[in-house]
Design a protein around this motif. Structure first.
Motif, short mmCIF file in Angstrom:
data_model
loop_
_atom_site.label_atom_id
_atom_site.label_comp_id
_atom_site.label_asym_id
_atom_site.label_seq_id
_atom_site.Cartn_x
_atom_site.Cartn_y
_atom_site.Cartn_z
N VAL B 76 0.82 -1.21 0.00
CA VAL B 76 0.00 0.00 0.00
C VAL B 76 0.86 1.27 0.00
N PRO B 77 1.88 1.36 0.86
CA PRO B 77 2.76 2.52 0.77
C PRO B 77 3.42 2.64 -0.61
N ALA B 78 3.64 1.52 -1.29
CA ALA B 78 4.26 1.59 -2.61
C ALA B 78 3.34 2.32 -3.60
N TRP B 79 2.03 2.08 -3.47
CA TRP B 79 1.09 2.82 -4.32
C TRP B 79 1.22 4.31 -4.09
N ASP B 80 1.31 4.67 -2.82
CA ASP B 80 1.44 6.07 -2.45
C ASP B 80 2.73 6.64 -3.03
N GLY B 95 -3.78 -6.80 -6.67
CA GLY B 95 -5.15 -6.31 -6.64
C GLY B 95 -5.43 -5.47 -5.41
N HIS B 96 -5.52 -4.16 -5.61
CA HIS B 96 -5.86 -3.23 -4.54
C HIS B 96 -6.92 -2.28 -5.06
N PRO B 97 -8.20 -2.72 -5.06
CA PRO B 97 -9.26 -1.94 -5.69
C PRO B 97 -9.35 -0.50 -5.15
N ASP B 98 -9.18 -0.32 -3.82
CA ASP B 98 -9.28 1.04 -3.26
C ASP B 98 -8.23 1.95 -3.86
N GLN B 99 -7.00 1.43 -3.90
CA GLN B 99 -5.90 2.25 -4.40
C GLN B 99 -6.09 2.52 -5.89
N GLU B 100 -6.54 1.51 -6.64
CA GLU B 100 -6.76 1.71 -8.08
C GLU B 100 -7.75 2.83 -8.32
N THR B 109 -2.70 9.83 -11.26
CA THR B 109 -1.26 9.96 -11.07
C THR B 109 -0.55 8.65 -11.33
N ILE B 110 -1.33 7.57 -11.49
CA ILE B 110 -0.74 6.26 -11.77
C ILE B 110 -1.39 5.70 -13.03
N ALA B 111 -0.57 5.07 -13.88
CA ALA B 111 -1.12 4.50 -15.11
C ALA B 111 -0.95 2.99 -15.09
N GLY B 246 -13.23 -19.13 -0.64
CA GLY B 246 -11.79 -19.10 -0.87
C GLY B 246 -11.36 -17.84 -1.62
N TYR B 247 -10.14 -17.89 -2.17
CA TYR B 247 -9.57 -16.73 -2.83
C TYR B 247 -9.61 -16.88 -4.35
N PRO B 248 -9.68 -15.75 -5.08
CA PRO B 248 -9.74 -15.82 -6.55
C PRO B 248 -8.37 -16.10 -7.18
N HIS B 249 -8.38 -16.36 -8.49
CA HIS B 249 -7.14 -16.39 -9.26
C HIS B 249 -6.96 -15.01 -9.88
N THR B 250 -5.83 -14.39 -9.63
CA THR B 250 -5.63 -13.00 -10.03
C THR B 250 -4.51 -12.88 -11.05
N PRO B 251 -4.82 -12.38 -12.27
CA PRO B 251 -3.73 -12.05 -13.20
C PRO B 251 -2.98 -10.84 -12.64
N LEU B 252 -1.70 -10.99 -12.34
CA LEU B 252 -0.93 -9.94 -11.68
C LEU B 252 -0.66 -8.79 -12.64
N GLN B 253 -0.69 -7.57 -12.09
CA GLN B 253 -0.64 -6.37 -12.91
C GLN B 253 0.60 -5.54 -12.65
N LYS B 254 0.98 -4.73 -13.67
CA LYS B 254 2.05 -3.76 -13.50
C LYS B 254 1.44 -2.36 -13.46
N TYR B 255 2.04 -1.48 -12.70
CA TYR B 255 1.59 -0.08 -12.66
C TYR B 255 2.79 0.84 -12.76
#
Lengths: 656, 315
Positions: B76-80, B95-100, B109-111, B246-255
């Motif tokens: 989370v601090p990395a997003w900031d 996956g951080h929907p709030d930060q996105e 400010t982030i693409a 349980g938890y989903p399968h998440t395609p990992l993303q770059k920002y």
């Protein structure tokens, strides 16, 4: 009451203390008899009552959102914090570029030159060797980054410290007002206030520098004030009679006279700033601390050690150089020491020329960066050793069992009962207990502060985790004291033992705590036991040192007379040395408690849980509500523990 | 005296650029030293993230002539930090929907930087040697039967479910409550502590139950079998208090930092194209974490053997 104790002759102190303690406890019992039924009827017993809790989640989340939303536009940030941040970045960058520009040869030469001027040839050789070792370990660039950060942080801490110290040293009222502030700054575990700094300044160097200043400025302030107050009144009178103005008096007499204290303050500030340099890596401070932290993430003790050793070396070098400078300026008047005069001046010039020549030679040879081939890889053998230790000690040692079994037993037989006991007591009983411990040792003021500080953790809504953390601190302090006092006694009785111990203690004290977090997990498993083990390792050196020093300062006449009466060594120790060294032992307890708390919090990273986990969680999730409340509770616990272990007569002397 | 003060104030104002200071434009003081083109990558605490950064760093330095700084920051601090330009890119986000919403959609400010090519999955795992002896442990309904085997000093009479770093995405406390399991969640506090503990357990063939995730190099050293939790359905984890799946399968993303994405030149173009497979990532991770190669050595080994993969990122 104060006049009563002052009138009693000094020799009768122990008896008086006992009587006084009984009286205080009786008074406390009377108060409790009146207040407890009232509190009980109003809020009931058991755990901390909900009615007395303030939930700060909503306002704190609001503050956090406000800062993030306004950080790029609000004038407070644009015209104040932004400039502070830019100034820090610019100065760190400037120092870093100078260090890079000097090259490794230049930095080593200049470092040795400064050490030679301040502390003599042996320290100069040591300094050069230390710098070269940083290069050999492959850590040259991170060492320079840390050094740049340190230079700026120490300068800022000294500036802040001297200003506060001047205020406190010149005005009695300001001194009284500042003292609790400095006290609080000093018992704050650094981990607790990283989050708010990050929120305002973001991840990176400015936040790291500012967090360091908060941590490192208090000793400078204290010692400056102490030095100004301690100035010889006769000299001041002489200056006055010459018709000096207030400013002249300060600049020509009081500050030069306080030089020794100022240099000691600088020494302390540097030490604290270095220990913070690693913790600041959690918020992106870079440099050596970041290397230690990254190595921790890949469970690589060897790499963590390779980055930790330069930190130890920097600390030892800076400590010896500033301490030697302080000693030199203290005794003799400036000018007679250190071989000045014409030959000294010539030597200085030659040395300076030589240093510049080395730097230029390095530059022209195009060897500014440390050559990659000149490194020694220590990571692999270290990891093999750690691996062997954990393979063979974790379990299956015949008869005594493995470290994992001990950790399990320690958790079940000591940590669990203490925690459950504390959490099982009614809330008012815990507060009473604190008062009953604090008051006989200190004054009613310290006792009240302690009780209020603990109550504050309840008000913040973290009563249970605070008691959990408290139980870990108590267990760790108990172990530390048993080991520390035993070792301290051994060191005090044998000079050889002490010589052997000194480098070991130096290393333990300055090695970043992150380095031994992974070995303790490998030995003790995940949980509260490794957190306690790490805390013991960290707090032990201070306890050993203070104990040994206290015992050695016991009046030789008293020992002599005991010996002439035919007392054995053990009797001398029990009946003369330990009782007479009581103030030193109490100081050891106090220091032990504060140091243990700092590491038990970091133990949140290895499963220590409780407040430490909340603080780490707050940092990791950017959750101000959880992190800041945990931080505040840690501060309260620190204050409480400090006050509970603070003898009444020590306050005046603190800081020296 | 007055003159001196004025001069000092004036020079201070000049130094800091007269007016407002922009908190969104602050690079590290160590960046671009001595005229090198520098960029800063954030490294998260798990080894997979280290591998992404190590390979990207190696190629940026050796093929494109950049100098790369890395900073270890939690998610989370990395997003900031990314939004402020303190770091230029995050290469693996889970996956951080709030930060996105806050930084990508609202503040811009982030693409987005596209897929990393790796799919992540969180779950509960037991070691395979244990699952082979007790095959029914792999269904959550039978977990209570084995609680006593998973007990430790820290779990207080219940079975221990070991969780990792506080920065990870987890619903485990709620899951244990809502599925009514006889377990206690024990937080290891960091991934390093969790891995160390798992290796110790595995060395003695002791049973354990842990929160863990794939892709992960540790599976090669300590084979583990997933415990089936109630299946994940879109939205079943929205209310943290009621979650029972349980938890989903998440395609990992770059920002990427938005300014860097626009003006970052070849480095930004390269990072957008950076895409590899789970096997690739594990190969590098295993070299770093188990064979104790430095990230740089591991990256070099991988780069030497996979030219066809990374050549396309540079085109």
């Amino acid at each position: 009451m104060a006049t009563l104790t002052a009138a009693v002759p000094r020799i009768a102190l122990p008896g008086v203390l006992k009587r006084q303690a009984v009286r205080k406890l009786l008074l406390l019992a009377v108060c409790a008899a009146v207040l407890v039924p009232l509190a009980n009827a109003r809020w009931s017993s058991g755990s901390w009552p909900d009615a007395l809790t303030v939930d700060l989640t909503r306002p704190l989340t609001g503050v956090s959102d406000w800062i993030i939303d306004n950080r790029d536009s609000h004038p407070l940030f644009l015209y104040f914090f932004g400039h502070v941040s830019n100034a820090v970045v610019l100065s760190v960058r400037a120092v870093y570029l100078v260090l890079l520009g000097a090259g490794w040869a230049g930095v080593t030469a200049v470092g040795a030159l400064v050490a030679w001027r301040a502390a003599g040839v042996r320290t100069a050789l040591g300094t050069a060797a230390a710098f070269l070792a940083c290069g050999l370990l492959g850590m040259w660039t991170p060492t320079m980054q840390t050094l740049a950060l340190m230079v700026v942080a120490v300068l800022a801490s000294v500036a802040v410290g001297v200003l506060l110290g001047l205020a406190g040293g010149l005005s009695e009222r300001l001194d009284r007002a500042l003292r609790p502030v400095l006290d609080t700054m000093q018992v704050l575990p650094a981990f607790a206030y990283l989050l708010p700094v990050v929120l305002v300044f973001g991840i990176g160097v400015p936040a790291a520098v500012l967090a360091t200043v908060v941590y490192a400025a208090p000793p400078m302030a204290r010692l400056t004030a102490l030095g100004l107050r301690g100035a010889d009144p006769e000299v001041l009178e002489a200056v006055d009679s010459l018709g000096a103005t207030g400013r002249q008096r300060l600049l020509t007499a009081r500050i030069p006279l306080a030089r020794k204290e100022l240099l000691l303050g600088l020494n302390q500030t540097i030490m604290m700033a270095l220990s913070m340099a690693v913790i600041a890596s959690v918020i992106g401070g870079g440099g050596l601390g970041d290397r230690v932290y990254q190595a921790l993430a890949s469970v690589d003790v060897g790499a963590a050690l390779a980055a930790g050793i330069p930190i130890v070396l920097l600390a030892v070098v800076l400590d010896r150089v500033t301490a030697a400078a302080g000693e030199r300026s203290g005794g003799a008047p400036v000018g007679t020491s250190g071989g000045t005069g014409s030959s000294g001046r010539a030597g200085r010039t030659y040395a300076l020329v030589a240093a510049v020549a080395v730097a230029l030679a390095g530059r022209t040879a195009g060897r500014l960066d440390w050559p990659d081939s000149w490194t020694v890889a220590i990571a692999e053998p270290v990891n093999r050793t750690v691996g062997w230790m954990t393979d063979h000690l974790y379990s299956g040692v015949p008869v005594v069992g493995g470290t994992a079994d001990w950790a399990g037993h320690f958790t079940t037989w000591i940590l669990d009962p203490v925690r459950d006991g504390l959490q099982g007591l009614p809330w008012w009983a815990v507060l009473l207990l604190v008062a009953a411990v604090a008051w006989p040792i200190g004054t009613w003021r310290t006792a009240l502060t302690a009780v209020l500080a603990l109550a504050a953790t309840g008000v913040l809504g973290v009563w249970e985790p605070s008691l959990d953390t408290l139980s870990q601190v108590l267990a760790a302090v108990a172990v530390t004291l048993v080991l520390g006092i035993a070792t301290g006694v051994a060191a005090a009785r044998s000079a050889r033992c002490e010589r052997l111990l000194r480098p070991v203690l130096d290393v333990f004290q300055t090695m970043p705590q992150f380095v031994y977090l992974i070995p303790v997990v490998a030995l003790f498993g995940v949980g509260r036991a490794p957190a306690v083990a790490a805390a013991v390792v960290y707090a032990l050196p201070a306890v050993v040192r203070i104990t040994a020093q206290g015992l050695r300062q016991v009046d030789p006449a008293a020992l002599e007379s005991a010996r002439s009466l035919g007392a054995t060594g053990g009797q001398q120790l029990r009946q003369i040395q330990l009782p007479l060294a009581r103030p030193a032992l109490l100081l050891a307890v106090n220091q032990g408690v504060v140091l243990v708390l700092a590491v038990v919090i970091i133990g949140g990273l290895v499963g220590g849980g409780a407040l430490g986990y909340d603080a780490v969680f707050g940092l990791a999730q950017g959750d101000l509500a959880t992190g800041l409340v945990a931080g505040a509770a840690i501060v309260c616990l620190g204050l409480m523990l400090d006050r509970v272990t603070q003898p009444a007569d020590r306050r005046a002397k603190k800081g020296a | 005296m007055r003159v001196r003060t004025t001069a000092a104030v004036a020079s201070l104002v000049l130094l800091t650029g007269c007016g407002a200071a922009d908190m969104t434009k602050q690079a590290s003081p160590f960046a671009n030293a001595q005229g090198a083109k520098t960029l800063t990558l954030s490294v998260q605490s798990w080894v997979g993230a280290q591998s992404n950064v190590a390979v990207a760093q190696y190629l940026l330095e050796h093929e494109l002539g950049y100098r790369v700084d890395t900073v270890q920051v939690d998610e989370v601090p990395a997003w900031d930090a990314l939004s402020q330009g303190r770091v230029d890119a995050i290469l693996e986000d889970w996956g951080h929907p709030d930060q996105e919403k806050r930084y990508v959609d609202d503040k811009k400010t982030i693409a987005r930087g596209g897929d990393l090519g790796v799919t992540g999955h969180i779950g509960w795992y037991v070691p395979t040697y244990f699952a082979e002896q007790h095959p029914d442990v792999t269904d959550w309904k039978n977990l209570d039967k084995y609680a006593s085997l998973f007990r430790t000093a820290e779990s207080g009479g219940k079975g221990q479910l070991m969780d990792g770093s506080p920065s990870y995405v987890t619903n485990d406390k709620a899951l244990v409550d809502n599925l009514d399991l006889d377990y206690q969640v024990v937080f290891a506090g960091s991934e390093a502590a969790q891995i160390t503990q798992m290796k110790q357990f595995a060395k003695e063939k002791k049973p354990f139950l842990t929160y863990w995730y794939a892709p992960q190099w540790l599976f090669k050293k300590v084979p583990m079998t997933e415990v089936k939790l109630p299946a994940y359905k879109e939205g079943c984890d929205v209310d943290a208090a009621k979650v029972a799946c349980g938890y989903p399968h998440t395609p990992l993303q770059k920002y990427l930092n938005a300014d860097f994405a626009k003006d970052g030149g070849r480095a930004a173009a390269f990072l957008k194209k950076f895409k590899w497979t789970t096997e690739d990532q594990n190969e590098v991770s295993l070299m770093i974490a188990d064979q104790k190669l430095t990230p740089e050595e591991a990256a070099k080994k991988w780069v030497d053997g996979h030219a066809s993969t990374w050549k396309t990122w540079l085109s």
